[in-house]
Design a protein around this motif. Structure first.
Motif, PDB file in Angstrom:
ATOM      1  N   ILE A  23       0.814  -1.214   0.000  1.00 14.42           N
ATOM      2  CA  ILE A  23       0.000   0.000   0.000  1.00 14.42           C
ATOM      3  C   ILE A  23       0.851   1.270   0.000  1.00 14.42           C
ATOM      4  O   ILE A  23       0.316   2.367  -0.084  1.00 14.42           O
ATOM      5  CB  ILE A  23      -1.009   0.024   1.177  1.00 14.42           C
ATOM      6  CG1 ILE A  23      -0.304   0.103   2.532  1.00 14.42           C
ATOM      7  CG2 ILE A  23      -1.938  -1.183   1.104  1.00 14.42           C
ATOM      8  CD1 ILE A  23      -1.246   0.344   3.704  1.00 14.42           C
ATOM      9  N   TYR A  51      -4.893  -5.664   1.947  1.00 12.85           N
ATOM     10  CA  TYR A  51      -3.631  -4.929   1.792  1.00 12.85           C
ATOM     11  C   TYR A  51      -2.527  -5.783   1.170  1.00 12.85           C
ATOM     12  O   TYR A  51      -1.519  -5.246   0.708  1.00 12.85           O
ATOM     13  CB  TYR A  51      -3.146  -4.429   3.154  1.00 12.85           C
ATOM     14  CG  TYR A  51      -3.875  -3.216   3.704  1.00 12.85           C
ATOM     15  CD1 TYR A  51      -4.923  -2.614   3.019  1.00 12.85           C
ATOM     16  CD2 TYR A  51      -3.510  -2.675   4.929  1.00 12.85           C
ATOM     17  CE1 TYR A  51      -5.586  -1.517   3.539  1.00 12.85           C
ATOM     18  CE2 TYR A  51      -4.162  -1.563   5.459  1.00 12.85           C
ATOM     19  CZ  TYR A  51      -5.194  -0.989   4.756  1.00 12.85           C
ATOM     20  OH  TYR A  51      -5.845   0.107   5.282  1.00 12.85           O
ATOM     21  N   GLY A  58      -4.689   1.717   0.654  1.00 12.16           N
ATOM     22  CA  GLY A  58      -4.739   1.586   2.106  1.00 12.16           C
ATOM     23  C   GLY A  58      -4.324   2.873   2.776  1.00 12.16           C
ATOM     24  O   GLY A  58      -4.027   3.865   2.111  1.00 12.16           O
TER      25      GLY A  58
END
Length: 203
Positions: A23, A51, A58
């Motif tokens: 992320i 994620y 994220g």
């Protein structure tokens, strides 16, 4: 004040490190704001699983239902957590007349949100809201559900433990990173999101 190491990771008793490189994007050169989100997932593990997929979006932190705070990305790295932003001058009613007319015309159709976002991206802070390149994202575990005859789902309330952790985290981050308390936002306040997201978050 929090201790932040050379990797942008926080060493604090109340924060558990659970970094997801997937992320993290480019280098973050400045931090001008904090954006509070809800995950639309019932558990932290569900968010952590998401994620791990390639190209995942994220935020820098996640607050679980029991109040546990996880740092999920470095404070030195951009994460994609804001999406398309609204026009700051339009929302605050401070646009110059020419821009006010242009944005007013664009706001008449949801399809123009990308064009508004492009205009905002070309501006420097504080003439725009903090966005992906200069804000910290905090996710709070909480899903949305359709209630009664509502067409749009409603996010579940942020619980007391989560709000207590959020209050502590925002206080520490604003002091450590010198972020103005006036630049803390719920996601729908600056983005094109469900109005109930993080509406019960308190700091």
């Amino acid at each position: 004040m929090l201790y932040v190491d050379e990797n942008g990771h926080i060493d604090a008793e109340r924060i558990s490190l659970k970094i997801f490189k997937n992320i993290e994007r480019g280098k973050m050169d400045a931090i001008n704001g904090i954006v509070v989100h809800q995950t639309n997932a019932a558990t932290a593990s569900s968010t952590f699983n998401s994620y791990q997929t390639k190209g995942a979006n994220g935020a820098h932190f996640l607050i679980d239902k029991d109040g546990t705070i996880y740092q999920t990305a470095s404070l030195l790295r951009v994460t994609w957590h804001v999406g398309k932003t609204q026009s700051r001058c339009y929302v605050s009613k401070k646009c110059e007349p020419v821009e006010l007319k242009m944005v007013s015309d664009l706001e008449k159709s949801w399809k123009n949100s990308t064009r508004v976002h492009r205009i905002e991206k070309s501006k420097v802070f504080p003439h725009r809201y903090p966005n992906n390149i200069d804000s910290i994202g905090i996710e709070i575990v909480g899903e949305s559900k359709i209630e009664g005859g509502d067409e749009e789902p409603v996010y579940e309330p942020v619980n007391e433990k989560q709000n207590e952790s959020l209050k502590w985290l925002i206080k520490e981050l604003t002091e450590t990173l010198s972020v103005s308390i006036n630049e803390i936002y719920r996601h729908p306040e600056i983005g094109r999101k469900n109005a109930t997201e993080a509406s019960t978050a308190r700091w």
